[in-house]
Design a protein around this motif. Structure first.
Motif, PDB file in Angstrom:
ATOM      1  N   VAL A  87     -55.191 -41.896 -54.295  1.00  0.00           N
ATOM      2  CA  VAL A  87     -53.744 -41.725 -54.068  1.00  0.00           C
ATOM      3  C   VAL A  87     -53.443 -41.716 -52.575  1.00  0.00           C
ATOM      4  O   VAL A  87     -53.990 -40.880 -51.843  1.00  0.00           O
ATOM      5  N   PRO A  88     -52.603 -42.632 -52.104  1.00  0.00           N
ATOM      6  CA  PRO A  88     -52.178 -42.572 -50.700  1.00  0.00           C
ATOM      7  C   PRO A  88     -51.130 -41.473 -50.538  1.00  0.00           C
ATOM      8  O   PRO A  88     -49.993 -41.624 -50.983  1.00  0.00           O
ATOM      9  N   GLU A 147     -46.236 -42.563 -61.770  1.00  0.00           N
ATOM     10  CA  GLU A 147     -45.290 -43.659 -61.540  1.00  0.00           C
ATOM     11  C   GLU A 147     -45.970 -44.980 -61.214  1.00  0.00           C
ATOM     12  O   GLU A 147     -45.457 -46.042 -61.563  1.00  0.00           O
ATOM     13  N   ASN A 148     -47.132 -44.916 -60.531  1.00  0.00           N
ATOM     14  CA  ASN A 148     -47.721 -46.145 -60.015  1.00  0.00           C
ATOM     15  C   ASN A 148     -49.068 -46.530 -60.612  1.00  0.00           C
ATOM     16  O   ASN A 148     -49.431 -47.706 -60.589  1.00  0.00           O
ATOM     17  N   LEU A 149     -49.833 -45.559 -61.095  1.00  0.00           N
ATOM     18  CA  LEU A 149     -51.202 -45.876 -61.485  1.00  0.00           C
ATOM     19  C   LEU A 149     -51.464 -45.711 -62.979  1.00  0.00           C
ATOM     20  O   LEU A 149     -52.188 -46.500 -63.575  1.00  0.00           O
ATOM     21  N   ASP A 203     -46.726 -33.898 -56.008  1.00  0.00           N
ATOM     22  CA  ASP A 203     -46.277 -35.216 -55.559  1.00  0.00           C
ATOM     23  C   ASP A 203     -47.343 -36.267 -55.841  1.00  0.00           C
ATOM     24  O   ASP A 203     -47.037 -37.393 -56.242  1.00  0.00           O
ATOM     25  N   ALA A 204     -48.602 -35.882 -55.603  1.00  0.00           N
ATOM     26  CA  ALA A 204     -49.705 -36.810 -55.849  1.00  0.00           C
ATOM     27  C   ALA A 204     -49.778 -37.161 -57.336  1.00  0.00           C
ATOM     28  O   ALA A 204     -50.000 -38.320 -57.707  1.00  0.00           O
TER      29      ALA A 204
END
Lengths: 132, 113, 247
Positions: free
Chosen positions: C28-29, C45-47, C38-39
């Motif tokens: 996670v960036p 949401e993205n992965l 948040d991570a």
């Protein structure tokens, strides 16, 4: 909806004998708890001293002689360290168990703890002066 | 749910914990000196016997020993559970039995002094 | 704004397909001011949209996002990424059964909370026309800190006695019982004592103190429980040694 949700909760087992190894705070707790073993043993030493006192001067001298050994020194040293830890761990939580409210505010915990340390020093001094 | 009877023992545990916290380290210092054999002349039988024979001395000795014993016994019961021993009733009989024995010995010795 | 790549190890459990939980790692960036929640949101949401966890307010008020972060009970929204290394391990709250991923089964806590009657039980009924129940600032201070509890259950995840003896009523519920017992407007202590002063109530506590150390709102449940023990012990001695003293 309407369809029954399938539930299969997973229970993580906890070891009943080694649970305290998981976290340093549990280890500190166990260190505090095992002080009782030393206090128990030491109190029986005091009872033996009392018994020899009741039996007369010869028995009391015999008790003192039996204390004078490397084992006697080692035992007393260990008990000293452990009971001092008991005292510190006991006083430090006193404000949680017995908070003092004056007017609206509670007396800050560190004042209560320090008062106990002070009283501990005075009591110890009295015992040492009396005992020696 | 029924109210617990643990307060009997917890009361002694808490009172005893406070008493041992104040007095035991100093007492151990004295017996440590004795174990070193330092100043053997200061542990005179007469002086200690006189203290134990005095009514207030008896009361102090009895109070300290009684509370230390029951403090340690109750905490040992909890500690046994913490080490995974689940036979709580047996443990309770053993540790409280030891404390009762010590209490009895103390009473007998004090009465003989 | 600095960015850092974090290896987020998350304990996954799907009751429909898994027999036991397993760890899954996500790269996670993270922005430096992020919290662990948040991570997790980034992952969702993205992965991996299948990741399940509870959250709501993102500001340590709702008490939903309690989780074990590197073995310590924390609110996901209060655990800042910059306080951790490059690898962060996230697990569901300890001592609770896992429903799915980071979601735990909390019925046990809810039932225990209800059992201590955590609401005002007035000493006598008073008609509205008789006016309000007045309270001085000093009387308010007696229980104010306990009102801050957000039922996040971190204290249950920290309490080894709850883990070992699941019948234990536990820190938050007992601290809330204490909160109402200490309230000058309340008269319900006798009713609460039926549960609070039982073996499974306050007497299962051995004052490890972990509950107070992890509490995100500084409620100090451990202190409340010791105060209950002192009061219950005084009750017991009064009842059995001085039965002529009426409460």
């Amino acid at each position: 909806m309407g369809e029954e949700m399938s539930r299969k909760p997973y229970v993580r087992e906890i070891s009943k004998t080694t649970w305290f190894l998981r976290q340093p705070r549990y280890m500190r707790y166990m260190a505090r708890e095992v002080t009782c073993i030393f206090i128990f043993a030491y109190t029986f030493l005091l009872i033996c001293a009392l018994g020899s006192l009741a039996d007369g001067p010869d028995a009391f001298q015999e008790f003192l002689n039996s204390l004078r050994s490397p084992w006697g020194v080692l035992f007393n040293l260990a008990v000293l360290v452990v009971t001092a830890y008991h005292s510190l761990s006991w006083f430090v939580v006193t404000p949680q168990a017995m908070p003092i409210q004056r007017g609206e505010e509670f007396v800050p915990g560190n004042i209560i703890v320090n008062a106990h340390y002070g009283a501990w020093a005075v009591v110890s001094l009295i015992i040492l002066i009396w005992g020696m | 749910m029924a109210k617990s009877n643990k307060p009997i023992f917890w009361g002694l545990f808490a009172a005893g914990g406070t008493v041992t916290a104040f007095v035991t380290p100093a007492l151990v210092l004295i017996t440590l000196f004795a174990a070193f054999g330092a100043g053997m002349d200061m542990f005179t039988y007469e002086a200690i016997h006189a203290f134990a024979a005095w009514w207030l001395g008896k009361l102090i000795i009895f109070g300290v020993i009684l509370l230390s014993l029951w403090h340690a016994a109750h905490r040992l019961r909890v500690t046994a559970h913490d080490f995974g021993i689940r036979a709580d009733t047996v443990v309770a009989y053993v540790v409280y039995g030891l404390a009762a024995l010590g209490t009895l010995m103390t009473i007998v010795y004090l009465l003989r002094i | 704004m600095s960015e850092r790549q974090i290896q987020l190890e998350v304990l996954r459990y799907n009751p429909e397909t898994d027999s036991a939980p397993r760890f899954q790692t996500y790269a996670v960036p993270c922005l430096n001011e992020w919290v662990v929640l948040d991570a997790l949101n980034y992952v969702k949401e993205n992965l991996d949209p299948t990741l399940s966890y509870r959250w709501s307010c993102h500001m340590a008020v709702c008490g939903s996002c309690g989780m074990m972060i590197n073995g310590e009970p924390k609110l996901g929204c209060k655990a800042f990424i910059h306080e951790y290394g490059d690898s962060i391990r996230v697990e569901p709250l300890a001592h609770f059964p896992i429903e799915r991923d980071l979601v735990t089964v909390v019925e046990d806590f809810i039932a225990k909370l209800a059992s201590v009657k955590p609401y005002l039980i007035p000493k006598e009924d008073k008609p509205v026309s008789a006016g309000e129940f007045k309270q001085t600032p000093a009387e308010l201070m007696k229980f104010k800190q306990y009102t801050l509890c957000i039922n996040c259950m971190l204290c249950y995840a920290a309490c080894p006695q709850y883990g070992l003896v699941p019948e234990f009523v536990g820190p938050a519920a007992l601290a809330l019982a204490h909160r109402y017992n200490q309230d000058s407007r309340d008269g319900g202590r006798d009713q609460r004592q039926e549960v609070v002063a039982s073996d499974e109530g306050v007497w299962e506590c051995s004052f490890v103190g972990a509950c107070s150390e992890v509490c995100p709102k500084h409620v100090d449940p451990a202190g409340a429980l010791q105060q209950i023990k002192v009061a219950s012990t005084i009750d017991w001695y009064k009842e059995h040694l001085m039965p002529w003293v009426k409460k």
